[in-house]
Design an enzyme around this catalytic site. Structure first.
Site, short mmCIF file in Angstrom:
data_model
loop_
_atom_site.label_atom_id
_atom_site.label_comp_id
_atom_site.label_asym_id
_atom_site.label_seq_id
_atom_site.Cartn_x
_atom_site.Cartn_y
_atom_site.Cartn_z
CB SER A 1 -2.87 -10.15 1.40
OG SER A 1 -4.05 -10.91 1.56
CE1 TYR B 1 -4.21 -7.13 5.98
CE2 TYR B 1 -5.42 -8.33 4.30
CZ TYR B 1 -4.34 -8.23 5.16
OH TYR B 1 -3.39 -9.23 5.17
#
Length: 288
Positions: free
Chosen positions: A181, A194
């Site tokens: 990401s 995350y």
């Protein structure tokens, strides 16, 4: 900027779902390439195991891989209707699909996924470690140890478990693709757990690429920016989900279909000289 009906510009309707979220309840419905992706045999005869393939990026990758000629193992947690819909699109492309529910936080389940892929298709050529877990918090004190552990077990332990099980069964020319990401390089404080796991995924990608290079296995990653998937309305406050992706240069969230080409590149001979790489698909946000 003109609006494409398949790629709508925020604001979206304010909405919330219970995690992990359902595709059919989203407004707007994401574009997984159902109508737009056209394949030409880049993965003919290959077998791919894709985690989180019931929805979002995983679903788009499954559709694209099938249209490129691959049979697909659809790994998912519990979203049966979404998984069956992915399987339908794979089968409409003329390829075989099997759906396997279960929790990839379990090493036993990860080993079983690889073994069932071998049992069903006799091989595993592509592993896509895509499934992820996230929650948003304003204060570190609100993140429980249990949730921190769940985030790491889903986002980085599972790719380790699956790669460990798959590598001995893979032949030269096979590929592992991890979903990292932009958060791996530009962490948002409200996504502390995350973002930390995605930094680990990027590092894992680079290290594993070196470890298995002699086997002829390539390991790469795709780094999405803001992508409109069920994870968003099920983990973000409704007012933030409504504006999701507006900060990008393109001015909107990406659609899952817009990432499929990067995964096809890394899975196919088009990416034969790529390993240890991270491809950003971020709408113009810079990976520092």
């Amino acid at each position: 900027m003109a609006e494409d009906v398949r790629r709508p510009i925020p604001p979206y309707p304010e909405q919330h779902q219970d995690p992990p979220g359902k595709t059919e309840s989203m407004q707007p419905i994401p574009d997984h390439g159902e109508q737009s992706y056209k394949g030409d045999g880049k993965l003919q005869g290959k077998v791919a195991l894709i985690t989180g393939a019931d929805s979002g990026i995983g679903k788009a990758v499954a559709i694209a891989f099938a249209r490129e000629g691959a049979d697909i193992v659809i790994s998912y947690l519990s979203e049966d209707d979404d998984a069956r819909d992915t399987a339908r699109w794979v089968e409409e492309a003329g390829r075989k699909a099997i759906v396997i529910a279960g929790d990839i936080k379990s090493e036993d389940h990860c080993r079983s996924l690889v073994q069932r892929t071998i049992d069903q298709f006799g091989r595993i050529d592509i592993l896509v470690n895509n499934a992820a877990f996230q929650r948003t918090y304003a204060d570190i004190g609100d993140i429980s140890a249990e949730e921190w552990d769940e985030t790491f077990r889903t986002n980085i332990y599972a790719p380790f478990y699956l790669s460990k099980a798959a590598v001995p069964r893979m032949k030269s020319g096979s590929a592992i693709i991890n979903t990292t990401s932009i958060q791996s390089r530009q962490p948002s404080p409200q996504l502390l757990a995350y973002a930390s796991t995605k930094g680990a995924v990027s590092n894992f990608t680079a290290g594993l690429a070196e470890m298995v290079a002699e086997r002829g296995i390539r390991v790469n990653a795709v780094a999405p920016g803001p992508i409109w998937t069920p994870l968003i309305p099920s983990t973000m406050p409704p007012e933030k989900a409504a504006k999701f992706g507006q900060q990008t240069l393109i001015g909107r969230a990406g659609q899952p279909a817009e990432l499929a080409g990067a995964y096809v590149l890394l899975a196919s001979e088009l990416g034969s000289y790529m390993t240890g790489a991270v491809i950003p698909v971020t709408g113009g946000e810079i990976m520092i």
